[in-house]
Design a protein around this motif. Structure first.
Motif, short mmCIF file in Angstrom:
data_model
loop_
_atom_site.label_atom_id
_atom_site.label_comp_id
_atom_site.label_asym_id
_atom_site.label_seq_id
_atom_site.Cartn_x
_atom_site.Cartn_y
_atom_site.Cartn_z
N THR A 422 0.85 -1.15 -0.14
CA THR A 422 0.01 0.10 -0.04
C THR A 422 0.82 1.18 0.04
N ALA A 423 2.17 1.24 0.52
CA ALA A 423 2.84 2.31 0.63
C ALA A 423 3.51 2.49 -0.78
N ARG A 516 -6.30 7.32 5.65
CA ARG A 516 -7.02 6.66 4.60
C ARG A 516 -6.76 5.34 4.11
N LEU A 517 -5.34 5.12 4.12
CA LEU A 517 -4.78 3.70 3.74
C LEU A 517 -4.29 2.83 4.99
N GLY A 518 -4.65 3.40 6.33
CA GLY A 518 -4.42 2.36 7.32
C GLY A 518 -2.85 2.36 7.51
N LEU A 519 -2.21 3.46 7.34
CA LEU A 519 -0.78 3.46 7.44
C LEU A 519 -0.21 4.39 8.63
N ALA A 520 0.86 4.38 9.25
CA ALA A 520 1.57 5.07 10.04
C ALA A 520 2.88 5.01 9.99
N SER A 521 3.37 6.29 10.73
CA SER A 521 4.99 6.03 10.64
C SER A 521 5.31 6.36 12.29
N LEU A 522 6.51 5.85 12.47
CA LEU A 522 6.99 5.94 13.75
C LEU A 522 8.02 6.75 13.95
N TYR A 540 8.85 4.62 8.16
CA TYR A 540 7.55 5.24 7.50
C TYR A 540 6.75 4.04 6.87
N ASP A 541 5.46 4.58 6.68
CA ASP A 541 4.40 3.98 5.94
C ASP A 541 4.31 2.49 6.37
#
Length: 578
Positions: A422-423, A516-522, A540-541
């Protein structure tokens, strides 16, 4: 309290003398334009007065500048009119950097800079001291720092008595650590046999020599000290001539482009005429002020090419001069380094102040199988263009750098996890938007200029898929038992190894598109000063669930690592970054 070298009085007299001379001359000219009573003819009278007054101030500054070493602090007092006294605790000292320019080396002088953890600039600078005094200060501050660290751990005894009284278990642990460090030195420094026999290698800091043929354990240098035997110096790495040339030609310094940009704004008519002459064989204008739009376009292209080539050449020269004869070693609890051709640097990196280590490589370096190793520290570093980041290994074969990193940090070989596909779709959309903006900008320019065929700018869409793919495949992360490893970047791939006990915060960030894409960054923050100048290491992502798992795992292992270190300190054992 001690004073600087007597030649410092002359240096300060010249520095402030010419400064005040300039101020007096400019001030007289400005006042002459405001008040009729002041004439410009007074400048020849004001200039000598400013010179004498500035020289007197410089000499007074020399006599009012004092420094000294106390059991707990390094003290500096300065100021002529406004007195300033600073007491710098040893536990805050990050680096004692010794710098020598060409003329300073000829005169046997050096500049000593004291950098502290958490500081944004040099805390104290001694301009100038003798080479022997600079070496003495380096050695004694290192020794005092180690003693303060031992006292804080409740040992209550000197480093020498600690070595005699430690338990067999501690001896065994120290022996294992010594074996690892020796292995690191062997991995990184593999000198070829010399047909003419062993060669001696000089150390510009302490003036001793070591034989390349001796074992690492027997060929250590002692850091010179006037009143005691200093910690042994272990030789870890030396930048060979071939590696120095490769590093110079495969690196680019942004400062070189900035310098040329400054020269561009100061360009004279002669420089412009030279550019016209260079563009003439390619269809440029015959002389300045004449020519078609196409010929001026050719002149612009030639100017850009000349600028890029000049910036690259300047970068190569700067890198070669800055990292000439680079050597890395270890003395006690510090990494010690030396480098420089025209201006010689000598400094230390306290191991306990190291927050993380990063393996770096640009595409050209990866193509030839090389990489570099940098350490991020808790305070200001002498590498002015890198924040708190300092070079430990400028360039070496990737295998050697990776082995040295694993030995130095204790991290196992990472097995990287990549973001979800997805990323990749996100990066495709992002770069497609950028390409659309480029075409729109070309269309807008065509409306107000003779630019034709603006639609040719659509060729940038060809670069969208490879750009998105290269960004995606260079991202990865690894959650180990004791370390978190983060990889990112294509143009400059950075693989950062972070011990859990060095982590300050781990924050989860989500943009509107990531949600919207269900992603996150730490974002992983440490106490490194580099975080103030550049971005922190970021995963990322990744999927939101994976981000939450990494966040929770990192928090638990951080608490475990801090508990283990506290228990080790209470028992009298030393666990440091190595």
């Amino acid at each position: 309290m001690n004073r600087l070298h007597p030649l410092s009085a002359a240096a300060y007299a010249l520095q402030y003398g010419f400064l005040w001379l300039s101020v007096a001359s400019i001030l007289t000219l400005l006042l002459g334009g405001i008040f009729d009573a002041i004439e410009s003819a007074w400048v020849p009278l004001a200039a000598p007065v400013g010179l004498v007054a500035g020289a007197a101030y410089g000499i007074a500054y020399y006599y009012r500048f004092e420094y000294g070493i106390t059991p707990d602090t390094f003290d500096v007092a300065s100021g002529v009119l406004a007195r300033r006294s600073r007491e710098i605790p040893y536990e805050r000292i990050q680096n004692v950097d010794v710098r020598q320019g060409v003329f300073q080396r000829l005169l046997g002088l050096a500049v000593v800079s004291i950098e502290t953890a958490g500081g944004g600039s040099t805390e104290a600078a001694l301009n100038f001291v003798s080479e022997s005094e600079a070496t003495r200060l380096q050695h004694q501050i290192r020794t005092r720092t180690a003693e303060v660290k031992d006292r804080r751990r409740g040992r209550g005894r000197s480093a020498a008595s600690a070595a005699d009284e430690r338990s067999p278990a501690t001896d065994e642990a120290s022996s294992d650590a010594e074996t690892e460090r020796t292995s690191a030195a062997t991995d990184l420094d593999e000198p070829a046999p010399d047909a003419d026999g062993p060669t001696a290698e000089s150390d510009s800091t302490d003036g001793t020599t070591t034989s390349d043929s001796d074992p690492v354990s027997d060929g250590r240098d002692r850091v010179a000290g006037p009143d005691s035997q200093g910690p042994r110096r272990e030789h870890l790495f030396a930048l060979e001539a071939r590696e120095l040339l490769l590093y110079s030609f495969t690196s680019f310094r942004p400062a070189a482009a900035a310098a040329l940009l400054g020269l561009f704004f100061l360009a004279t008519d002669l420089a412009i005429e030279l550019l016209v002459s260079a563009a003439r064989p390619f269809g440029g204008p015959a002389n300045l002020g004449k020519g078609s739009t196409a010929s001026y376009g050719i002149l612009t292209v030639v100017s850009l090419v000349n600028g890029v080539v000049s910036a690259y050449v300047l970068s190569v020269v700067y890198t070669f001069a800055a990292y000439y004869d680079f050597r890395l070693g270890r003395a006690g609890g510090d990494f010690v380094y030396e480098r420089g051709l025209l201006q010689r640097y000598s400094g230390s990196i306290p191991v306990e102040k190291v927050q993380s280590v990063t393996v770096t490589a640009n595409p050209l370096q990866r193509l030839i199988g090389y990489a570099g190793l940098w350490v991020e520290t808790a305070g200001y570093g002498p590498e002015s263009d890198s924040g708190g980041s300092q070079s430990a290994v400028p360039l070496a074969e990737q295998g050697r750098v990776h082995r040295f990193t694993e030995t130095l940090t204790g991290v196992e070989s990472p097995r990287f996890r990549s973001p979800p596909t997805t990323a990749l779709r996100r990066y495709l959309a992002r770069y497609a938007i950028v390409a659309t903006l480029v075409v729109a900008a070309a269309f807008a320019v065509a409306q107000f200029s003779p630019l034709e065929r603006w639609y040719a700018a659509a060729v940038v869409f060809v670069a969208v898929p490879p750009a998105a793919y290269l960004k995606y495949v260079n991202l990865g992360y690894y959650v180990g038992e004791d370390h978190l490893v983060v990889r990112r970047g294509f143009w400059k791939r950075r693989t950062t190894v972070i011990p859990y006990y060095r982590i300050q915060t781990v924050s989860t960030r989500r943009t509107i598109f990531q949600r919207r894409l269900g992603l996150a960054s730490l974002v992983v923050d440490t106490a490194s000063s580099r975080s103030f100048f550049w971005t922190s290491p970021t995963i990322y992502d990744v999927d939101l669930e994976d981000a939450r798992d990494v966040h929770g795992t990192g928090r638990k292992r951080l608490q475990t690592a801090l508990h283990d270190r506290a228990r080790a300190d209470d028992s009298g054992l030393t666990i440091d970054f190595t």
